[in-house]
Design a protein around this motif. Structure first.
Motif, PDB file in Angstrom:
ATOM      1  N   ASP A  34       0.905  -1.179   0.013  1.00  0.00           N
ATOM      2  CA  ASP A  34       0.131   0.119   0.021  1.00  0.00           C
ATOM      3  C   ASP A  34       1.145   1.131  -0.131  1.00  0.00           C
ATOM      4  O   ASP A  34       1.959   1.383   0.603  1.00  0.00           O
ATOM      5  N   LYS A  36      -0.011   4.092   1.187  1.00  0.00           N
ATOM      6  CA  LYS A  36      -0.489   5.068   2.384  1.00  0.00           C
ATOM      7  C   LYS A  36       0.667   5.258   3.210  1.00  0.00           C
ATOM      8  O   LYS A  36       1.068   6.217   3.891  1.00  0.00           O
ATOM      9  N   TYR A  37       1.503   4.041   3.325  1.00  0.00           N
ATOM     10  CA  TYR A  37       2.338   4.092   4.849  1.00  0.00           C
ATOM     11  C   TYR A  37       3.589   4.815   4.046  1.00  0.00           C
ATOM     12  O   TYR A  37       4.337   5.571   5.068  1.00  0.00           O
ATOM     13  N   GLN A  39       3.475   7.531   2.287  1.00  0.00           N
ATOM     14  CA  GLN A  39       2.663   9.111   2.077  1.00  0.00           C
ATOM     15  C   GLN A  39       2.822   9.322   3.530  1.00  0.00           C
ATOM     16  O   GLN A  39       3.163  10.540   3.678  1.00  0.00           O
ATOM     17  N   ASP A  40       2.605   8.659   4.374  1.00  0.00           N
ATOM     18  CA  ASP A  40       2.442   9.063   5.893  1.00  0.00           C
ATOM     19  C   ASP A  40       3.564   9.087   6.547  1.00  0.00           C
ATOM     20  O   ASP A  40       3.762   9.469   7.754  1.00  0.00           O
ATOM     21  N   GLY A  41       4.606   8.536   5.855  1.00  0.00           N
ATOM     22  CA  GLY A  41       6.013   8.457   6.534  1.00  0.00           C
ATOM     23  C   GLY A  41       6.535   7.356   7.554  1.00  0.00           C
ATOM     24  O   GLY A  41       7.312   7.578   8.596  1.00  0.00           O
ATOM     25  N   HIS A  42       5.166   6.141   7.322  1.00  0.00           N
ATOM     26  CA  HIS A  42       5.455   5.183   8.402  1.00  0.00           C
ATOM     27  C   HIS A  42       6.060   4.122   7.694  1.00  0.00           C
ATOM     28  O   HIS A  42       5.781   2.891   7.266  1.00  0.00           O
ATOM     29  N   LYS A 114       2.701  -0.458  13.516  1.00  0.00           N
ATOM     30  CA  LYS A 114       1.672   0.223  14.587  1.00  0.00           C
ATOM     31  C   LYS A 114       1.565  -1.248  15.648  1.00  0.00           C
ATOM     32  O   LYS A 114       1.079  -2.052  15.469  1.00  0.00           O
ATOM     33  N   TRP A 119       2.951   4.291  16.706  1.00  0.00           N
ATOM     34  CA  TRP A 119       4.083   3.636  15.448  1.00  0.00           C
ATOM     35  C   TRP A 119       5.325   3.586  16.109  1.00  0.00           C
ATOM     36  O   TRP A 119       5.606   4.763  16.551  1.00  0.00           O
TER      37      TRP A 119
END
Length: 192
Positions: A34, A36-37, A39-42, A114, A119
């Motif tokens: 994915d 999104k991780y 993009q969110d910096g995770h 997470k 996180w």
């Protein structure tokens, strides 16, 4: 085997290894498959060091091209080319070692994931390795299967970079012989 043939073999062998290293590093930016991780910096910290992309990828791919071209005629005909292949192989060793160290750190520290609502890197700085304790992997709730994902890709990077170091080190020795010896005899015709 002639030093040029050996250089050609090593150069061709380094291409798929460098490509595998680049692909593994790119995939590590998409845990759980994915976007999104990222993009969110995770993202796991060691992924951001881009050991596979820069070290085992580009820093091995460029020497692979030169090493392959140095042995293109199948015989060591170019002392200068073989001398330069030593320097390029040394760059390849440095890049592959960088990739190896970063991948080992990624395996040792474990993934960023997470845990409950926070996180963090839960396996970092533990006395017991999480690699031997599969029962502890459940604490990572998101991204799904992140522990297995990181282990598979970082392990691949460790193996690939180890082979790259070995091949580039062999080319350094091969290049030295090619530089010193200079020519191979092809039948009764000597190639200079």
């Amino acid at each position: 085997m002639c030093t040029g043939s050996c250089a050609r073999f090593i150069g061709v062998s380094l291409y798929p290894l460098a490509l595998t290293s680049i692909i593994c590093n790119i995939l590590l930016f998409f845990p759980g498959w994915d976007v999104k991780y990222a993009q969110d910096g995770h993202i796991t910290e060691e992924v951001k060091y881009m050991g596979g992309l820069i070290g085992g990828g580009v820093m091995v791919l460029i020497p692979a091209i030169h090493i392959h071209l140095a042995g293109k005629n199948g015989c060591c005909a170019n002392r200068c080319g073989m001398f330069l292949s030593i320097a390029f192989a040394a760059i390849g060793v440095a890049g592959a070692l960088y990739s190896f160290v970063v991948a080992m750190l990624g395996l040792t520290n474990g993934p960023l994931c997470k845990v409950a609502l926070i996180w963090l890197t839960p396996f970092k700085d533990r006395e017991e390795s999480y690699l031997n304790n599969k029962d502890s992997w459940f604490i990572c709730t998101s991204p799904e299967n992140i522990v297995e994902f990181n282990i598979a890709l970082f392990s691949t990077l460790v193996a690939v970079s180890a082979v790259e170091v070995i091949l580039c080190a062999i080319q350094m020795i091969n290049g030295l012989f090619g530089c010193l010896c200079g020519t191979c005899k092809n039948g009764s015709k000597e190639v200079v």
